[in-house]
Design a protein around this motif. Sequence first.
Motif, short mmCIF file in Angstrom:
data_model
loop_
_atom_site.label_atom_id
_atom_site.label_comp_id
_atom_site.label_asym_id
_atom_site.label_seq_id
_atom_site.Cartn_x
_atom_site.Cartn_y
_atom_site.Cartn_z
N GLU A 1 -50.18 0.39 -15.61
CA GLU A 1 -51.48 -0.18 -15.24
C GLU A 1 -52.66 0.67 -15.71
OE1 GLU A 1 -51.91 -3.06 -14.15
OE2 GLU A 1 -49.98 -3.68 -13.33
N SER A 2 -52.53 1.99 -15.65
CA SER A 2 -53.70 2.84 -15.92
C SER A 2 -53.39 4.07 -16.75
CB SER A 2 -54.32 3.29 -14.60
OG SER A 2 -53.43 4.17 -13.92
N GLY A 3 -52.12 4.23 -17.17
CA GLY A 3 -51.76 5.47 -17.84
C GLY A 3 -51.86 6.66 -16.91
N LEU A 4 -51.62 6.44 -15.59
CA LEU A 4 -51.74 7.48 -14.57
C LEU A 4 -53.14 8.09 -14.53
CD1 LEU A 4 -48.32 9.41 -14.73
CD2 LEU A 4 -49.22 8.13 -12.78
N ARG A 5 -54.13 7.27 -14.85
CA ARG A 5 -55.53 7.70 -14.77
C ARG A 5 -56.26 6.89 -13.70
NH1 ARG A 5 -55.01 8.29 -20.52
NH2 ARG A 5 -55.62 10.39 -21.18
N ASN A 6 -57.13 7.55 -13.00
CA ASN A 6 -57.89 6.88 -11.95
C ASN A 6 -59.14 6.26 -12.57
OD1 ASN A 6 -58.24 6.10 -9.29
ND2 ASN A 6 -59.49 7.89 -8.78
N ILE A 7 -58.94 5.17 -13.31
CA ILE A 7 -60.01 4.59 -14.11
C ILE A 7 -60.90 3.65 -13.28
CG2 ILE A 7 -58.82 4.84 -16.31
CD1 ILE A 7 -57.85 2.02 -16.11
N THR A 8 -62.15 3.55 -13.70
CA THR A 8 -63.15 2.79 -12.95
C THR A 8 -63.36 1.39 -13.49
OG1 THR A 8 -64.91 3.69 -14.35
CG2 THR A 8 -64.39 4.91 -12.33
N HIS A 9 -62.45 0.90 -14.30
CA HIS A 9 -62.61 -0.41 -14.91
C HIS A 9 -61.24 -1.05 -15.10
CE1 HIS A 9 -61.85 2.43 -18.19
NE2 HIS A 9 -61.17 1.44 -18.73
N GLY A 10 -61.25 -2.32 -15.48
CA GLY A 10 -60.01 -3.04 -15.73
C GLY A 10 -60.29 -4.53 -15.82
N ASP A 11 -59.23 -5.32 -15.77
CA ASP A 11 -59.37 -6.77 -15.83
C ASP A 11 -60.10 -7.27 -14.59
OD1 ASP A 11 -58.91 -9.46 -16.66
OD2 ASP A 11 -57.21 -9.55 -15.28
N ARG A 12 -61.18 -7.99 -14.81
CA ARG A 12 -62.04 -8.47 -13.73
C ARG A 12 -62.47 -7.29 -12.84
NH1 ARG A 12 -58.27 -13.67 -12.54
NH2 ARG A 12 -56.74 -12.17 -13.30
N ALA B 1 -50.76 14.55 -14.39
CA ALA B 1 -49.87 15.31 -13.51
C ALA B 1 -50.39 15.33 -12.08
CB ALA B 1 -49.72 16.74 -14.03
N VAL B 2 -51.68 15.55 -11.92
CA VAL B 2 -52.28 15.55 -10.58
C VAL B 2 -52.06 14.21 -9.89
CG1 VAL B 2 -54.45 15.67 -9.31
CG2 VAL B 2 -54.00 17.32 -11.11
N ASN B 3 -52.31 13.13 -10.60
CA ASN B 3 -52.16 11.80 -10.01
C ASN B 3 -50.70 11.48 -9.70
OD1 ASN B 3 -54.93 11.18 -10.07
ND2 ASN B 3 -54.81 10.54 -12.21
N ALA B 4 -49.79 11.87 -10.59
CA ALA B 4 -48.37 11.63 -10.34
C ALA B 4 -47.90 12.40 -9.11
CB ALA B 4 -47.56 12.04 -11.56
N ALA B 5 -48.39 13.64 -8.95
CA ALA B 5 -48.00 14.45 -7.80
C ALA B 5 -48.52 13.83 -6.51
CB ALA B 5 -48.54 15.87 -7.97
N THR B 6 -49.73 13.28 -6.54
CA THR B 6 -50.27 12.63 -5.35
C THR B 6 -49.48 11.38 -4.99
OG1 THR B 6 -52.52 13.45 -5.71
CG2 THR B 6 -52.30 11.45 -4.41
N ILE B 7 -49.19 10.55 -5.99
CA ILE B 7 -48.40 9.34 -5.75
C ILE B 7 -47.06 9.70 -5.10
CG2 ILE B 7 -47.11 7.48 -6.91
CD1 ILE B 7 -49.43 7.40 -8.97
N THR B 8 -46.44 10.76 -5.60
CA THR B 8 -45.14 11.18 -5.07
C THR B 8 -45.26 11.70 -3.65
OG1 THR B 8 -44.42 11.76 -7.31
CG2 THR B 8 -43.16 12.68 -5.48
N ALA B 9 -46.27 12.53 -3.40
CA ALA B 9 -46.45 13.11 -2.07
C ALA B 9 -46.68 12.02 -1.03
CB ALA B 9 -47.62 14.08 -2.08
N VAL B 10 -47.45 11.01 -1.38
CA VAL B 10 -47.70 9.91 -0.45
C VAL B 10 -46.41 9.16 -0.15
CG1 VAL B 10 -48.91 7.72 -0.14
CG2 VAL B 10 -50.11 9.67 -1.11
N GLY B 11 -45.60 8.94 -1.17
CA GLY B 11 -44.34 8.23 -0.98
C GLY B 11 -43.36 8.98 -0.11
#
Length: 324
Positions: A96-107, A66-76
Motif C-alpha cells: 500500500e505505501s512501501g512501508l512509508r507513512n505517506i500523506t497522499h493516495g487514491d482519493r 525499518a522504523v515503521n515495520a518495527a512499530t507495526i510489529t510491536a503493535v501486533g
Amino acid sequence: MPEPSPAPRRRRRGRLLRSMAAFVVLCAVAGYLVVQYVTGGTGKPGCTVVSGTDDGGAYEFTPEQAVNAATITAVGTGRGLPERAVAIALATSIQESGLRNITHGDRDSLGLFQQRPSQGWGTQKQIMDPAYAAGKFYEHLVKVAGYTKMPLTEAAQRVQRSGYPEAYAKHEPDATLLAAALTGSSPATLTCDGRPAATQAAGPAGVRDALVKDFGRDALDTAAEDVAEGASPSPAAEATAAERTLTVPVTADDSAAKRTARQRGWQLAHWAVANAATLHIESVRYAGRQWTAGNTQSEWRAVAADGAGGAEKATGSVRIVTAQ
C-alpha cells in the motif's frame, strides 16, 4: 509554383521523431521513479534482514521503513497476535505505501495502510499515527475467521478491499523475513547501518519514550537508565557510556501468543536496531551478542557476558547505548 524540396520535410520528420523519442524516455524515467517511490526503492537501503534458516533469503530496506515495520510489529505482538498476523500486516503496508507513512493516495487514502477517513478508519491525524493505523488494521484482521490459515493475499484483501486483490502475494517472502526478525523468532538477523538522521540525539529518555509508545507502558515501565549512583548527568558531549545506556528488562510474553523471554528479548533488540538512525543509537547488546552502528554489513558479534551468570544472565535484559 515550385514544390518544397524533400530536405526540409526530412528535417521536420527527424525533429518530430527525436521529440517523440525524448518524450518516451521521459515517461519511462517518470514511471520508474513513481514505482521506486511507492515500493521504497529510492535511496540507500541502510537496513537488511536475512533468513534465519540459511536459505539465502534477504530483504533490504531504508531506516524509515525499518522504523515503521518495527512499530507495526510491536503493535501486533502487543495485542497478543501471532507472527502470521504481523507478516500479513507488513505485506499489506509494503504494497500500500512501501512501508512509508505517506500523506497522499487514491482519493482520501493516507498512511502506512492507505486507510480512508471517509470510510470510518479514523481522522486524518489518527491514520497518520503509525501505531494507530497498525492497530486499526489488526482490529479488522482478527475479525476475519481463519485468517491465519488462509493465503496471505486473501487475508489482506478481506481487510483492505483493494481493487488489486492479488497484489499482496508478491510481498509475502519479504514480509515473512521481517516478521520473523521483528517478532524475535529469528535471532540476530536484522542489521542497519545506524547512521544518525538529521534529528537531535534522543538519549536514553528519548529511547524509553519511543519504546513505551510502541510497546505500551506496562511492558516497559521498569526500563532504567544506567546512571552511576551519585553521579550527576554530564554534558551531552562528555556523557559517559553509563549515562547513555538504557537497560530494558526481558520477560516472557504471557499473552495468547505465548512468546518466550528470548523471543521477546530479540524483538526489543531488533526494534532498537531498526530505530538506530532516528534515535541515534550507538550499540545494542543482548544474549551475548552486540550490534554496533557502522554500515549495512554490520553484524551481531559475540561478546563476553557481563558479570556472573554467563550467557544465560545476558538474556535477562537488552542494553541500548545512545550516541553522545
